[in-house]
Design an enzyme around this catalytic site. Structure first.
Site, mmCIF file in Angstrom:
data_model
loop_
_atom_site.group_PDB
_atom_site.id
_atom_site.type_symbol
_atom_site.label_atom_id
_atom_site.label_comp_id
_atom_site.label_asym_id
_atom_site.label_seq_id
_atom_site.Cartn_x
_atom_site.Cartn_y
_atom_site.Cartn_z
ATOM 1 C CD GLU A 104 -3.031 1.067 0.333
ATOM 2 O OE1 GLU A 104 -2.463 1.648 -0.625
ATOM 3 O OE2 GLU A 104 -4.123 1.428 0.769
ATOM 4 C CG ASP A 105 -1.023 4.808 -1.321
ATOM 5 O OD1 ASP A 105 -1.665 4.206 -0.433
ATOM 6 O OD2 ASP A 105 -1.570 5.595 -2.112
ATOM 7 C CG ASP A 108 -4.908 9.572 6.726
ATOM 8 O OD1 ASP A 108 -4.000 10.215 7.256
ATOM 9 O OD2 ASP A 108 -6.012 10.059 6.454
ATOM 10 C CG PHE A 157 -3.107 15.661 1.322
ATOM 11 C CD1 PHE A 157 -3.954 14.641 1.732
ATOM 12 C CD2 PHE A 157 -2.856 15.819 -0.036
ATOM 13 C CE1 PHE A 157 -4.555 13.797 0.809
ATOM 14 C CE2 PHE A 157 -3.451 14.979 -0.966
ATOM 15 C CZ PHE A 157 -4.306 13.971 -0.543
ATOM 16 N NE ARG A 170 -2.909 8.300 -9.397
ATOM 17 C CZ ARG A 170 -3.519 7.951 -8.273
ATOM 18 N NH1 ARG A 170 -2.815 7.577 -7.226
ATOM 19 N NH2 ARG A 170 -4.834 7.988 -8.182
HETATM 20 P P1 IMP Z 1 -7.171 5.565 5.446
HETATM 21 O O1 IMP Z 1 -8.298 4.630 5.134
HETATM 22 O O2 IMP Z 1 -7.655 6.756 6.221
HETATM 23 O O3 IMP Z 1 -6.006 4.895 6.110
HETATM 24 O O4 IMP Z 1 -6.721 6.190 4.076
HETATM 25 C C1 IMP Z 1 -5.809 5.597 3.256
HETATM 26 C C2 IMP Z 1 -5.973 6.137 1.840
HETATM 27 O O5 IMP Z 1 -6.211 7.561 1.847
HETATM 28 C C3 IMP Z 1 -4.688 5.932 1.078
HETATM 29 O O6 IMP Z 1 -4.686 4.701 0.396
HETATM 30 C C4 IMP Z 1 -4.663 7.131 0.154
HETATM 31 O O7 IMP Z 1 -5.354 6.829 -1.041
HETATM 32 C C5 IMP Z 1 -5.423 8.212 0.877
HETATM 33 N N1 IMP Z 1 -4.514 9.156 1.565
HETATM 34 C C6 IMP Z 1 -4.382 9.351 2.898
HETATM 35 N N2 IMP Z 1 -3.498 10.306 3.178
HETATM 36 C C7 IMP Z 1 -3.020 10.740 1.987
HETATM 37 C C8 IMP Z 1 -2.043 11.735 1.617
HETATM 38 O O8 IMP Z 1 -1.399 12.430 2.439
HETATM 39 N N3 IMP Z 1 -1.841 11.889 0.284
HETATM 40 C C9 IMP Z 1 -2.503 11.171 -0.660
HETATM 41 N N4 IMP Z 1 -3.403 10.226 -0.359
HETATM 42 C C10 IMP Z 1 -3.678 10.018 0.952
HETATM 43 MG MG MG Z 2 -4.530 4.409 -1.838
#
Ligand code: IMP
Ligand code: MG
Length: 186
Positions: A104-105, A108, A157, A170
């Site tokens: 995963e990237d 959050d 962000f 990207r």
């Molecule tokens: P989570 O479900 O809140 O953990 O969100 C994860 C997803 O939110 C990631 O797979 C990203 O697609 C997006 N995301 C969260 N923070 C960032 C950020 O700082 N930049 C870009 N995408 C983000």
């Molecule tokens: Mg993502």
């Protein structure tokens, strides 16, 4: 080498060199962890954000692998991901009996990954672990604990190296903090 910073960015958080160094370390750690299992490591790349990271990471893993892709979209806004994840493209092959590594990237709130892991566990993999490039621990709302983490970053962000804002940025080879004026309303 001098790198021109993209005008939409506040600052560069992680340079291309720093990222590549870390990817090499992660690849080595994954190789050590799964060496000698007697079966290929099933890597699952989460599209689209992890595509660039995974492309580099895979070339640093020195054991047999299989690669599959999953595209998901999480409902909700940037401020709060709902954790309800829609599968846009599912895996091509079953993962039953394989050691699975989800790539995963970023984590959050943790809701997206949590949902995904629960879904994949129902398919009876031999084991399941996660490799995430970026972790924002301050933002965590559900308890997920990735086995392989590239960088812990502050609550900002970020874009680049696969991560987008509204499908942009990207292709930046580094990771930077997006200017607030570009994503904050009002
Ligand atoms: P989570 O479900 O809140 O953990 O969100 C994860 C997803 O939110 C990631 O797979 C990203 O697609 C997006 N995301 C969260 N923070 C960032 C950020 O700082 N930049 C870009 N995408 C983000
Ligand atoms: Mg993502």
């Amino acid at each position: 080498m001098h790198q021109e910073i993209h005008p939409d960015l506040e600052k560069v958080l992680l340079t291309e060199e720093l990222i590549q160094e870390k990817v090499k370390e992660l690849g080595a750690a994954i190789t050590r962890r799964y060496q000698g299992t007697g079966r290929p490591l099933q890597v699952i790349v989460i599209l689209k954000g992890a595509a660039i990271f995974a492309a580099d990471l895979l070339r640093r893993i020195e054991i047999p692998t299989r690669v599959d892709f999953m595209a998901i979209s999480s409902y909700g806004t940037r401020a709060s991901s709902s954790g309800v994840v829609r599968i846009l493209k599912d895996l091509d092959h079953p993962i039953e009996g394989f050691d699975v590594l989800v790539v995963e990237d970023i984590i959050d709130s943790g809701r997206t990954l949590n949902y995904l892991l629960n879904t994949l566990k129902q398919r009876k993999p031999a084991s399941i672990a996660t490799c995430v490039l970026l972790d924002k621990p301050e933002r965590r709302e559900v308890d997920v604990d990735p086995e392989f983490v590239g960088f812990e970053i502050p609550d900002e962000f970020v874009v680049g190296y696969g991560l987008d804002y509204a499908e942009r940025y990207r292709n930046l080879p580094y990771i930077g903090v997006l200017k607030r004026s570009l994503y904050q309303e009002g």
